[in-house]
Structures are given as C-alpha cells and as structure tokens.
Write a protein that holds these residues in place. Structure first.
Motif, mmCIF file in Angstrom:
data_model
loop_
_atom_site.group_PDB
_atom_site.id
_atom_site.type_symbol
_atom_site.label_atom_id
_atom_site.label_comp_id
_atom_site.label_asym_id
_atom_site.label_seq_id
_atom_site.Cartn_x
_atom_site.Cartn_y
_atom_site.Cartn_z
ATOM 1 N N ILE B 17 96.545 55.596 68.688
ATOM 2 C CA ILE B 17 95.845 55.625 69.966
ATOM 3 C C ILE B 17 94.784 54.533 69.985
ATOM 4 N N PHE B 20 96.117 51.075 70.585
ATOM 5 C CA PHE B 20 96.487 50.844 71.966
ATOM 6 C C PHE B 20 95.257 50.787 72.862
ATOM 7 N N PHE B 21 94.277 51.561 72.520
ATOM 8 C CA PHE B 21 93.031 51.547 73.285
ATOM 9 C C PHE B 21 92.421 50.145 73.292
ATOM 10 N N VAL B 24 94.274 47.997 75.750
ATOM 11 C CA VAL B 24 94.009 48.398 77.134
ATOM 12 C C VAL B 24 92.616 47.971 77.588
ATOM 13 N N SER B 32 95.068 53.884 84.520
ATOM 14 C CA SER B 32 95.491 54.534 83.290
ATOM 15 C C SER B 32 96.083 55.909 83.554
ATOM 16 N N GLY B 34 96.464 57.545 80.648
ATOM 17 C CA GLY B 34 96.412 57.653 79.194
ATOM 18 C C GLY B 34 95.385 58.621 78.625
ATOM 19 N N VAL B 35 94.679 59.349 79.490
ATOM 20 C CA VAL B 35 93.615 60.159 78.907
ATOM 21 C C VAL B 35 94.098 61.538 78.460
ATOM 22 N N GLY B 36 93.409 62.059 77.469
ATOM 23 C CA GLY B 36 93.704 63.398 76.989
ATOM 24 C C GLY B 36 92.604 64.360 77.369
ATOM 25 N N GLU B 37 92.019 64.182 78.539
ATOM 26 C CA GLU B 37 90.966 65.118 78.956
ATOM 27 C C GLU B 37 91.014 65.332 80.466
ATOM 28 N N TYR B 123 98.957 66.197 68.051
ATOM 29 C CA TYR B 123 97.615 65.640 68.128
ATOM 30 C C TYR B 123 97.318 64.855 66.847
ATOM 31 N N ALA B 345 98.371 51.843 82.139
ATOM 32 C CA ALA B 345 98.260 52.199 80.723
ATOM 33 C C ALA B 345 98.831 53.585 80.472
ATOM 34 N N VAL B 346 99.823 53.651 79.589
ATOM 35 C CA VAL B 346 100.339 54.943 79.129
ATOM 36 C C VAL B 346 100.356 54.884 77.607
ATOM 37 N N VAL B 347 100.472 56.033 76.965
ATOM 38 C CA VAL B 347 100.413 56.022 75.505
ATOM 39 C C VAL B 347 101.829 56.147 74.930
ATOM 40 N N PHE B 352 101.791 59.588 68.254
ATOM 41 C CA PHE B 352 101.672 60.989 67.847
ATOM 42 C C PHE B 352 102.670 61.355 66.747
ATOM 43 N N ARG B 361 103.747 59.341 76.443
ATOM 44 C CA ARG B 361 102.909 60.441 76.910
ATOM 45 C C ARG B 361 102.247 60.019 78.206
#
Lengths: 160, 390
Positions: B17, B20-21, B24, B32, B34-37, B123, B345-347, B352, B361
C-alpha cells in the motif's frame, strides 16, 4: 420500496430511475411505477432545487412571521391558512403549538416589499389578530443540507 | 558504528500500500477509490461528547484496560448485536484501534516458532505483527472461486504440529467477503479438533448487507479459544480516534492487558468518552451509514459487471474486489496505467497478498457523485484495453 425510494431521493432528487433501481436492488419498471404512484398521491409534491441565493447577486429577503388568528367556526385554522398561502410571496405556512398560531415564511425582493405585504395583505385580514415579523439575516442550513462549500476530502488518497 | 537495527525488523517488507501511496501522491488532481476508511464524519453527538470530556478536564489516564463504563457498554453491545457474552471486568480490554489489539493478542500468545495461519488477501498488518511476535506466518491463499472464504480443506492442509493460531477477518478487507453460519460451521469443527486459537478481526461487523454478521466466537466450544477484535473506526466512522477493543478468555486478556499497560498505558481518554456515547446512542447512525454504503455497493458492483469484469457479490465491509485477469494485465500494471491514463487511484490486489494478483480493491466509501465520475473513467479505461475477441 416507497420508504427506500423516498430516503434515497430526499436529499438528492437528481438520481435517475436507472440509478435508483441499481442502488435499491430493484427494477427500473418498479421504481418508475412507485414514483408515479407517489406523485399522483402527492406523497412526492415536487422536486425543488436548494439554492443559496446569497451567492447569486440577486437581492432576496426572507422573513418569518408569527401570526395570531381567530379560527373560523367549522373550519378551524385550515381556511385562514389557505387564504394566506395562496399569496405568491408566501413560501411556507405551518400551524404551530404555543404562543401563536401560524408561522408564515415570506420571500420578497426588498425589506419594503415584505413590510408592504405584512401591512397591506396579511395584518388587515379579518381573522388575523396580530403579527410579529422577524427578518432572516443569514441561512446556514436548509432541508438538512448546509448551505456552505462542501468540505474537501481530507483523507489520504490510499490507506490500508 | 555497530548496526543499530534488528534483523527481524529489517526482514519485514514495507507494505505494498505504501509503495502505491507514494506513486499516487505524486499525481495531482487524481481521484481515488483507494481509501480504507469511511467518508462520513464521526456523528456530531459522538464528537460533542469528546469535546465535552475535554471541557470537563477529563484529560488524565484511564485504568489500563479502559473506562469501566466503556467496557460495560462494549459488553452490552456485543450481547445486543453479536449474541456474545463477556465479563467487562476480566474479559475486555480497550485498545488503540483494532490494530493494537491484533498486535498484543499475537504477542500474548506466540512462542518462537509457533505457526500462525493467515488467510490472504487480508489486511496488511497480520503478517508483520506475527513476525514481530516471534511467530511464523503461514499463508493460506484464498480463492476467487470460493468468493475468498476460508474452506475446511484449505484450513486442514495448512495445519501442522506447530500451528497455534488462525487469524480470521470477516467481513473482509480487501475482498468484501463474509462467512455465513454454514461457512463458519465447517471450519469450526477443524479448529476445535486441531486445538487452534482464533484471532477474529471483526472490525467490519456492522457493515454487512442483507445478511447478519455472525461471530465465530458464538459457536459452541469457540468462546474459550477466540479473541474477538472489534472497534469504532468503521462502524461509527471514528478512524482518527484510534479506539478499538478485544474480548476473550480472561486467561489471554489478562496477559494482553500486561503488554498494553507497558507499551501503551491506556487508549486516549477523550476517545473513550466519545466511545461510550457511540455505543449508547449510535445505533441509528450505524444504520444510516450501512444503508448509504449498500446503495453505493450495488452501484459499483453493477458498474464493474457492465464493464464485463467478473465481480462476486461482496456482502461486507465497503470494498468490491473485481477480477481483471481477462485484460491480460497484472494488478499493478492495471492500477499504474489507470492512474496515469485516467487519474483514478485504486489499490492492486497484490498489496494484500500474492494471491490478490488479478484483482483490484475498490473502496466505495465515497459520495455517489465521486463514484460515478471514477467508474466512468474506469469504464473508458477497460474498454480501451479490453482484448478484442476474435
């Protein structure tokens, strides 16, 4: 289905029938039929746009007027409310509990226009006992939506 | 100068991650997925309770395991939502996010050389935390055709004499997969027979769609061998508050508290007060957010399927995990090209775990408008790169 559709379009009436069908796991036909039914039954009464007029150089004055009235025999408050809401200047009319009877929200181009409406149209009505006019200085939030610039997405672009 | 670094730490790969971050963040005006929140702000009544606790000068340490009132509310909540019964005093610890709970659970349990089963894609922290705790991670490569659920066969074939623990994370980040009662039932038999301890990361437990979350700890015989990890980040949109918790047998929780006490002292006091409010009066917020995610989820799944990409129905979390193998690109190629050509932006699934190859993702923790723009761009990209069928 009715409630699901209403909740979805409550704050965004721009959603198309096909988007709604996908989002609610339904079909376009069903969504269209239910919306039509609700329009016919005036469950859905219109699709207005929420505008922040302060940002357009277009003078507008909003006033909230507390009105005390004498209800008419056999008709209660409805008849007098109707007499009031027929005026184009009137945006909203609510029957209230508490110290006065009706809240009337007026929009006009100038303060004078609003004042004229109150003194010439509203106050002289037979059923109206008294009015108290409050001018709106600034609008912060309407229909559950803040009338400000949407916040930038401050999240990092990629997070695990 | 002598080498100041630990070999163990040096041996840990930086997360995919992160890599890639960095790419980006060079790209201005990229949008994006791409966030996990969550994209929601923490509900105001919860934030206000945090502010109020500051105004009242509640700025001291709490007891190590957390405020008694919060622990009581956690236990009430778990009973109400997951049919799990725990003692607030001996079986509950409040942690700095779910992440800390994972770390201290592994540290409390592992002996050097103990094997920890980690089903991937998952994760990013399980593997390194297991290594740091002296364990040996054993990867189970989950399969797309099983919708990324752990199967009995896969579990059995990964177990050795040294297997001590299994990390189970459903609803899953990054796949959005969940495991139903029947799915869990199958693996529970193996877990009990082989005497394995489960660390069940249930941080997305509130985010399931059309199906209710089932905790593995609720199966007979599992309570005494399961540490349930949960928290406030995803369900109440409270990522930045860093507040999570673990419940489990007193024997293990007691040792976790010991590590927590020396390493952390206690979870942030302000956050703990806000957490009480969240559990007491936050059910409606959770429902509102779940409902919003569900609409977006359907929109995104539909969009990927219309592009001709294989995309299984994800019933949990806020991710979809479409398969891009048909385009003849690796996940990383796809993500990098998509970023440079369409500025989305995608992950890549490989962030993972290796078995995420061929998948992406996609987070749908974004507004509908944002999602639509991004999906249109991805559609253009896919159409351009789709192999022409002869």
């Amino acid at each position: 289905m009715r409630e699901a559709i209403l909740t979805a379009i409550d704050k965004n009436s721009k959603l198309s029938v096909s988007d709604l069908a996908i989002m609610l796991g339904s079909t376009e036909e069903e969504v269209a039929t239910v919306i039509k039914q609700m329009e016919d039954e005036t469950v859905i009464c219109g699709y207005p746009t929420l505008i922040n007029w302060d940002k357009v150089h277009c003078e507008r004055v909003t006033a909230l007027i507390e009105v005390k009235v004498t209800p008419q025999r056999g008709l209660g408050f409805d008849k007098i409310a109707e007499r009031i809401y027929q005026f184009n200047e009137v945006q909203s009319v609510y029957l209230m509990s508490g110290g006065f009877d009706l809240t009337v929200i007026i929009e006009g181009k100038t303060m004078r226009e609003v004042a004229n409406f109150v003194s010439e149209k509203l106050a002289p009505m037979d059923a109206v006992l008294s009015t108290a006019t409050h001018f709106v200085l600034k609008k912060y939030k309407e229909h559950g939506l803040p009338l400000v610039q949407p916040k930038q997405d401050e999240r990092m672009l990629i997070t695990p | 100068m002598r080498n100041p670094l630990s070999k163990t730490v040096m041996g840990i790969q930086p997360s995919g991650i992160r890599k890639f971050f960095d790419i980006v963040s060079e790209m201005k005006d990229a949008i994006s997925l791409g966030v996990g929140e969550p994209d929601f702000d923490t509900p105001w009544h919860i934030r206000e309770e945090g502010i109020y606790s500051l105004e009242k000068g509640r700025t001291f340490y709490t007891s190590n395991a957390g405020l008694v009132e919060l622990k009581k509310e956690i236990c009430k909540y778990l009973k109400r939502r997951c049919q799990l019964e725990y003692n607030y005093d001996k079986e509950t610890i409040v942690t700095v996010g779910g992440s800390e709970a994972i770390d201290i659970a592994l540290r409390a349990m592992l002996e050097p050389g103990d094997e920890v089963l980690i089903p991937q894609p998952c994760y990013v922290s399980y593997h390194p935390c297991a290594v740091l705790a002296g364990g040996v991670p054993v990867i189970i490569e989950l399969k797309g055709e099983n919708e990324f659920k752990l199967t009995k066969e896969q579990l059995l074939s990964a177990i050795t004499d040294k297997t001590k623990a299994l990390i189970l994370a459903y609803p899953n980040n990054p796949t959005g997969a969940i495991m139903d009662y029947e799915d869990l039932k199958d693996v529970v038999d193996v877990i009990i027979e082989k005497d394995i301890i489960v660390i069940s990361d249930e941080i997305y437990s509130e985010l399931t769609y059309g199906r209710k979350h089932i905790s593995i700890a609720s199966f007979p015989g599992m309570r005494e061998r399961t540490i349930v990890i949960n928290g406030f980040s995803k369900s109440y949109a409270m990522t930045g508050w860093r507040l999570g918790y673990a419940v489990g047998p007193a024997l293990i929780i007691e040792q976790m508290i010991k590590i927590h006490q020396f390493a952390i002292m206690c979870a942030p006091t302000t956050s703990q007060y806000a957490g009480i409010e969240a559990l007491k009066n936050g059910d409606a917020d959770v429902e509102m957010m779940r409902d919003a995610y569900d609409k977006r989820r359907r929109l995104v799944v539909h969009a990927f399927r219309s592009m001709g990409l294989e995309c299984f129905e994800p019933y949990g979390a806020f991710y979809v995990f479409p398969c891009i193998k048909s385009l003849g690109m690796t996940s990383e190629e796809f993500a990098t090209k998509l970023l440079s050509e369409e500025k989305v932006a995608v992950v890549p699934g490989t962030a993972f775990g290796d078995c995420g190859e061929g998948y992406l993702r996609i987070s749908y923790a974004y507004s509908i408008d944002n999602l639509k723009v991004a999906l249109e761009r991805i559609e253009k990209f896919v159409a351009r790169h789709a192999k022409i069928e002869l």
